[in-house]
Design an enzyme around this catalytic site. Structure first.
Site, short mmCIF file in Angstrom:
data_model
loop_
_atom_site.label_atom_id
_atom_site.label_comp_id
_atom_site.label_asym_id
_atom_site.label_seq_id
_atom_site.Cartn_x
_atom_site.Cartn_y
_atom_site.Cartn_z
N CYS A 2 0.86 -1.19 0.00
CA CYS A 2 0.00 0.00 0.00
C CYS A 2 0.89 1.23 0.00
CB CYS A 2 -0.88 0.01 1.24
SG CYS A 2 -1.84 -1.49 1.42
N ARG A 27 1.81 1.30 -5.92
CA ARG A 27 1.95 0.40 -4.77
C ARG A 27 0.65 -0.33 -4.44
NH1 ARG A 27 6.67 1.44 -1.61
NH2 ARG A 27 5.69 0.27 0.07
N TRP A 74 -3.86 -1.94 -1.36
CA TRP A 74 -3.85 -3.25 -2.03
C TRP A 74 -4.42 -4.21 -0.99
CZ3 TRP A 74 -1.71 -8.12 -1.30
CH2 TRP A 74 -1.73 -8.96 -2.42
N ASN A 100 0.46 -0.10 6.16
CA ASN A 100 0.93 -1.00 5.11
C ASN A 100 1.52 -2.21 5.82
OD1 ASN A 100 1.98 -2.20 2.82
ND2 ASN A 100 3.84 -0.95 2.84
N GLY A 101 1.08 -3.40 5.45
CA GLY A 101 1.57 -4.61 6.11
C GLY A 101 0.40 -5.45 6.56
N GLU A 491 9.85 -15.66 -18.10
CA GLU A 491 9.62 -14.22 -17.95
C GLU A 491 8.59 -13.73 -18.97
OE1 GLU A 491 10.07 -12.09 -15.83
OE2 GLU A 491 10.05 -10.15 -16.80
N LYS A 495 5.05 -11.98 -18.01
CA LYS A 495 4.62 -10.67 -18.52
C LYS A 495 3.23 -10.79 -19.17
CE LYS A 495 7.80 -7.88 -17.32
NZ LYS A 495 7.86 -8.62 -16.05
N GLU A 498 0.66 -11.13 -16.32
CA GLU A 498 0.39 -10.02 -15.41
C GLU A 498 -0.19 -8.79 -16.10
OE1 GLU A 498 3.61 -8.32 -13.15
OE2 GLU A 498 5.02 -8.59 -14.77
N HIS A 514 6.88 -33.89 -22.78
CA HIS A 514 6.57 -34.71 -21.61
C HIS A 514 5.19 -34.35 -21.02
CE1 HIS A 514 10.53 -36.57 -21.54
NE2 HIS A 514 11.00 -35.38 -21.88
N LYS A 613 3.13 -2.99 -7.11
CA LYS A 613 4.54 -2.96 -7.51
C LYS A 613 5.43 -3.64 -6.47
CE LYS A 613 8.02 -1.48 -10.03
NZ LYS A 613 8.23 -2.26 -11.25
O1 M6R Z 1 10.97 -5.89 -6.01
P1 M6R Z 1 11.25 -7.30 -6.42
O2 M6R Z 1 12.18 -7.39 -7.57
O3 M6R Z 1 11.74 -8.15 -5.27
O4 M6R Z 1 9.86 -7.88 -6.86
C1 M6R Z 1 9.68 -9.24 -7.11
C2 M6R Z 1 8.36 -9.50 -7.84
O5 M6R Z 1 7.29 -9.13 -7.05
C3 M6R Z 1 8.30 -8.72 -9.16
O6 M6R Z 1 9.37 -9.06 -10.00
C4 M6R Z 1 6.98 -9.01 -9.90
O7 M6R Z 1 6.95 -10.33 -10.32
C5 M6R Z 1 6.83 -8.02 -11.07
N1 M6R Z 1 5.52 -7.49 -11.11
C6 M6R Z 1 7.10 -8.66 -12.38
O8 M6R Z 1 6.92 -7.79 -13.45
#
Ligand code: M6R
Length: 618
Positions: A2, A27, A74, A100-101, A491, A495, A498, A514, A613
């Site tokens: 948050c 955030r 969030w 936040n937490g 990756e 992408k 997400e 497999h 984020k």
């Molecule tokens: O801040 P970090 O690199 O530790 O974050 C890790 C993941 O939360 C972050 O890479 C997440 O998967 C991204 N949204 C990917 O684009």
């Protein structure tokens, strides 16, 4: 997860808090709220489910006040709604809190506070864990404690990691902030006759670059001219702020339609900046002045474990590859959230490398903490945020120089992390005498071409848009890679998931036969990462197997590779790269493909649903 903001000064707090929240919206963005208090102690709270623009309209009606706190959420406990949005007030209506937490023991605390609420004929007004905090504070105020003592008591009762801002109607000239554990930072900004609080620097930069970061266990008492920090042992001091060197322009979207697109285009620069001065050729050296690990430690390493989450985990997987291939020592990678809970055996002389662009990811910090407590192994943090919790926990850090990354999808920090890991592999290999000066020079020269590989990959944007037009409505994608391209396949799939909300799986191409091959038919496009290299022939065999099931193949390979382009249905050419450097040529294309697919679907690319984020909760 948050975003938290706070203000105390001489201006109307509402618009300042709102602007701060806009800069922190990455955030969390499922609901938001603002509370302001005027000089006479009148409190107004405005909260809205949805994006900040919904709150923006509402606060026009809000009375003004020069003290306030705000929050962009969030959701963890309780669905996104007006009633669950922060700030939360005590039932007495005097105390307001944003958090936040997670308050892990909130059920216990609710049960304890229930009698008081029953006696007053009041009930809880949200489903959140946070609401116990103002209630705990209020109970202590009623018992005669000062606000500062009541807040310290409440924070002491919480289990979990929490970042908090609070205010009190009876004390309208102050705001309070607290940090407990690693729930993300709290930073205080020093203005002229006004003070600011935020979870992250972007909210402060338009106002000030003079800041102080709270440490774990700190409680800050803030008025318009000063800050006093109270520590857990009750000692107090006036902190000395520091100057941060961040350009407010770096966090503006400029002419780009989305931050993600801007950040994809910033990658060549982010890479050059991250490499600058760290890859020297005469005499050859890597990270010579940037890695504060004693040379004896570097020489004694027998194994390297690279950890991370999400995109950073994929960087870790590639880093593992380089540490084995470049430094020549055994290396492994692990998902940080799994690592610490399986009582891992690190063995002697293991170096742990934690990759986390934010430096705040709770799973990664938890793993680092586990390493420190159980193994005492040396740790290196690879992060974009100087002074972040990861840098505090690590013995040494490699700070990326990517500039702030606002888009929820990690892009430029991914390539920045890759460069840092490659340099680290060179540094370890050099320290251990496994890389001759000649080979080290060669490796570093190759790395210096990475920014241009990325630049040329970005030029494939139009081709990516064409492919996205063709496949934008597909419900599934399989992404295949081998060797160093396998983590990139994962990756690419992440992408797609997400930001495009498409089901996508990243697989090692050899694994496809497999099981996953059963999924394939003409409606199931397959993206094949197939640059020329030692595994190219094996990759083309996998492509043949896909084509035989009539699944359309989109291959990403070396520019001008006629054999490959004739073999597949759709082809995207990238600049040929040395075998260890293909992640740099392929990355922009997989990012742009996901971006363009999301665009064709009309999605909210910078703020994808359900995400945030920085992930500061477990
Ligand atoms: O801040 P970090 O690199 O530790 O974050 C890790 C993941 O939360 C972050 O890479 C997440 O998967 C991204 N949204 C990917 O684009």
């Amino acid at each position: 997860m948050c975003g938290i903001v706070g203000y105390v000064g001489h201006q109307s707090a509402g618009p300042i808090l709102l602007e701060g929240l806009q800069r922190l919206e990455y955030r969390g963005y499922d609901s938001s709220g603002i509370a302001v208090i005027d000089r006479d102690g009148a409190l107004a709270v405005m909260k809205r489910e949805g994006k900040l623009r919904d709150l923006q309209a509402a606060i026009q009606q809000m009375p003004s006040g020069a003290t306030g706190i705000g929050h962009t959420r969030w959701a963890t406990h309780g669905q996104p709604s007006d009633r669950n949005a922060h700030p939360h007030a005590s039932s007495s209506g005097d105390v307001i809190v944003v958090q936040n937490g997670i308050v892990e023991n909130y059920r216990e605390l609710r049960a304890e506070l229930q009698d008081q609420l029953d006696a007053e004929g009041r009930s809880w007004h949200s489903d959140t864990d946070t609401e116990v905090i103002p209630e705990l504070i209020s109970k202590e105020l009623i018992a005669g404690r000062s606000f500062e003592d009541a807040l310290a008591y409440a924070v002491g009762r919480l289990r979990g990691a929490n970042a908090i801002a609070a205010a009190h109607r009876g004390d309208p000239d102050r705001i309070y902030a607290a940090r407990k554990g690693s729930a993300g930072g709290i930073v205080i900004g020093y203005g002229d006759g006004e003070m600011f609080v935020a979870s992250d620097l972007p909210a402060l930069l338009p106002h000030t670059t003079t800041v102080y970061h709270l440490e774990d266990g700190d409680i800050a008492v803030i008025d318009d001219r000063s800050v006093r920090i109270r520590q857990e042992n009750r000692t107090s001091f006036q902190p000395t702020p520091v100057q941060v060197d961040l350009d407010p322009v770096a966090i503006a979207r400029g002419p780009y339609r989305h931050f993600m697109l801007k950040e994809i285009h910033e990658q060549p620069r982010a890479l050059s900046d991250t490499i600058r001065g760290r890859a020297r050729l005469e005499p050859p050296s890597a990270l010579a002045d940037d890695l504060e690990l004693p040379i004896e430690t570097l020489r004694s390493i027998q194994r390297v474990l690279v950890i991370g989450m999400g995109t950073s985990l994929h960087a870790a997987m590639i880093g593992r590859w380089w540490i084995e291939q470049v430094a020549g020592i055994p290396a492994d990678f692990d998902n940080a959230s799994e690592f610490r809970f399986r009582a891992p055996l690190l063995g002697p002389s293991t170096l742990v490398v934690a990759v986390t662009q934010s430096g705040e990811t709770i799973d990664t910090l938890g793993a680092m903490n586990h390493v420190r407590q159980h193994w005492g192994a040396p740790q290196v943090a690879v992060t974009n945020v100087e002074g972040s919790e990861a840098t505090r926990q690590a013995d040494a850090s490699i700070i990326l120089r990517c500039g702030p990354e606002v888009g929820v999808a990690s892009t430029k920090t991914f390539v920045g992390s890759l460069a840092a890991l490659y340099l680290l592999a060179c540094r370890i290999g050099h320290a251990q005498g496994r890389l001759s000066p000649h080979v080290l020079t060669d490796r570093l020269e190759q790395l210096l071409t990475a920014p241009s590989l990325v630049e040329r990959g970005i030029q494939r944007a139009e081709r990516c848009a064409e492919i996205a037009q063709r496949f934008g409505t597909a419900s599934n994608f399989l992404v295949l890679g081998r060797g160093i391209e396998y983590p990139l396949a994962m990756e690419a799939a992440l992408k797609c998931k997400e930001i495009s909300y498409v089901h996508a799986e990243g697989y090692a191409a050899g694994e496809m036969k497999h099981g996953p091959i059963a999924l394939l038919d003409q409606e199931f496009p397959v993206i094949a990462l197939a640059p020329r290299g030692p595994l190219f022939d094996k990759m083309t065999s996998a492509i043949q197997q896909v084509s035989a099931r009539r699944a359309p193949v989109i291959a990403i390979g070396d520019e001008g590779d006629k054999d490959l382009s004739e073999l597949v249905d759709h082809f995207i050419g990238v600049p040929p790269a040395p075998p260890l450097l293909t992640p740099f040529s392929l990355t922009p294309v997989i990012q742009l493909l996901a971006y363009q697919i999301a665009l064709t679907r009309g999605l909210d690319i910078d703020q994808p649903r359900n995400l945030a984020k920085t992930v500061t909760v477990e």
